[in-house]
Design an enzyme around this catalytic site. Structure first.
Site, mmCIF file in Angstrom:
data_model
loop_
_atom_site.group_PDB
_atom_site.id
_atom_site.type_symbol
_atom_site.label_atom_id
_atom_site.label_comp_id
_atom_site.label_asym_id
_atom_site.label_seq_id
_atom_site.Cartn_x
_atom_site.Cartn_y
_atom_site.Cartn_z
ATOM 1 N N CYS A 4 12.218 -0.813 -11.223
ATOM 2 C CA CYS A 4 11.683 0.031 -10.146
ATOM 3 C C CYS A 4 10.477 -0.619 -9.482
ATOM 4 O O CYS A 4 9.360 -0.556 -10.004
ATOM 5 C CB CYS A 4 11.318 1.410 -10.691
ATOM 6 S SG CYS A 4 10.585 2.489 -9.454
ATOM 7 N N CYS A 47 7.662 1.722 -8.558
ATOM 8 C CA CYS A 47 6.829 2.134 -9.696
ATOM 9 C C CYS A 47 5.889 1.005 -10.130
ATOM 10 O O CYS A 47 4.717 1.240 -10.395
ATOM 11 C CB CYS A 47 7.681 2.491 -10.915
ATOM 12 S SG CYS A 47 9.156 3.420 -10.570
ATOM 13 N N ASP A 48 6.412 -0.203 -10.223
ATOM 14 C CA ASP A 48 5.690 -1.258 -10.939
ATOM 15 C C ASP A 48 5.241 -2.447 -10.084
ATOM 16 O O ASP A 48 4.500 -3.295 -10.574
ATOM 17 C CB ASP A 48 6.570 -1.788 -12.090
ATOM 18 C CG ASP A 48 6.916 -0.678 -13.079
ATOM 19 O OD1 ASP A 48 6.062 0.193 -13.296
ATOM 20 O OD2 ASP A 48 8.041 -0.675 -13.616
#
Ligand code: NAP
Length: 308
Positions: free
Chosen positions: A134, A137-138
């Site tokens: 992701c 997300c990261d």
């Protein structure tokens, strides 16, 4: 005498837990079947920095724990087992949890989706320490780093393009010599000054002890292997919606996602669906939570209409 639940929620990610909070506060005393992998995909992430309301970020598991406590505070009952079978052809609906049979007037399905992984050595061990599925997300944690993205579909293109905001260099590794992605997305990737593409190549192993230091690549045409240094690996080879138990019960699209209309209504009256099990476009915790809220309101209104 059989007890009939007013609302039974299947799945305990942000969609399911938000549906539980809302239906509990509407006095529907929801039963939530959280499954063996409770909390969903956020349990696999570390810092969540884009969920509104947490200016300093929050750990994924802690966020899910908070949502669970909030759902319980208003009277949600939680069962920690997997739903093994459903029968939506009969009313009240029938739901099997292990060997136990439950009946429900309405059901909210929020079983989510699972990222597909490569299944190569090192991948699981380094997940959350350089291996991710992701970018939203990261990606932020890879400022000025060099990254590899695996995949040739729209997700891989989107992840690669997004990662150029942070990374100094992004290399897309794809197993064939053409992308599956839409022309426009593929074009953007091919034209991007920060992105390189390695064709006809697969990742055989992820290297590193505490963090990713490289990947072992194999050219599928000539079989040649080499170590390619990188600081992180983003696997973008698609997601699988968790809908196996709904096959033949609910309308699914060709990729297996539940089809909804008029908000969160599925093809069966009284069954609603929310979150990643429906949505293959946004796939964010906050959008899943939003849909969980919608499903709760839809279910509440539907139950009300049945009594009228
Ligand atoms: P996808 O279209 O199924 O693409 C998956 C990609 O991963 C393919 O290129 C596939 O290679 C590769 N792949 C699969 N298994 C692999 C493995 N084990 N090792 C190496 N490579 C592997 O999945 P997606 O990209 O997640 O897209 C899913 C759907 O959502 C699509 O309909 C897509 O258009 C849509 N979507 C749209 C957008 C957008 O429009 N902005 C963004 C994201 C997703 P092959 O090509 O060789 O099969």
């Amino acid at each position: 005498m059989t007890t009939v639940e007013r609302v039974l929620i299947i799945g305990s990610g942000p969609a399911g837990l938000t549906a539980a909070i809302y239906t509990a506060r509407a006095d529907l005393e929801p039963l939530l079947v959280e499954g063996m992998e409770r909390g969903g995909q956020l349990m696999l992430t570390t810092d969540v920095e884009n969920y509104p309301g947490f200016p300093d970020g929050i750990m994924g598991p802690e966020l899910m724990d908070n949502m669970r406590k909030q759902a319980e505070r208003f009277g949600t009952r939680i069962r920690s087992s997997d739903v093994t079978r459903v029968d939506f052809a009969e009313y009240p609906f029938r739901i099997w949890v292990g060997d136990d049979l439950y009946h429900a007037e309405s059901v909210i399905v929020s079983t989510g989706a699972s990222a597909r992984w490569l299944g190569v050595p090192g991948e699981e061990r380094l997940r959350g320490r350089g291996v991710s599925a992701c970018a939203t997300c990261d990606g932020f944690f890879f400022r000025d780093k060099e990254l590899v993205v695996v995949g040739g579909g729209d997700s891989a293109m989107e992840e690669a393009l997004f990662l150029t905001k942070f990374a100094s260099r992004v290399t897309v590794v794809h197993r064939r010599d053409t992308f599956r992605a839409s022309k426009i997305m593929a074009h953007r990737v091919l034209e991007h000054p920060k992105i390189d593409v390695i064709w006809n190549t697969v990742v055989e192993e992820v290297l590193g002890d505490d963090g990713v230091t490289g990947v072992r690549l194999r050219n599928v045409v000539d079989g040649e292997e080499r170590v390619f240094p990188t600081d992180g690996l983003f696997v973008a080879i698609g997601h699988t919606p968790n809908t196996k138990i709904f096959e033949g019960q609910l309308d699914l699209d060709e990729a297996g996602y539940i089809v909804v209309s008029e908000g969160t209504r599925t093809s069966v009256d009284g069954v609603f669906a929310a979150g990643d099990v429906v949505d293959h476009v946004y796939r964010q915790a906050v959008t899943a939570a939003g849909m969980g809220c919608q499903a709760a309101i839809d279910a509440e209104r539907w139950l009300e209409a049945q009594r009228a």
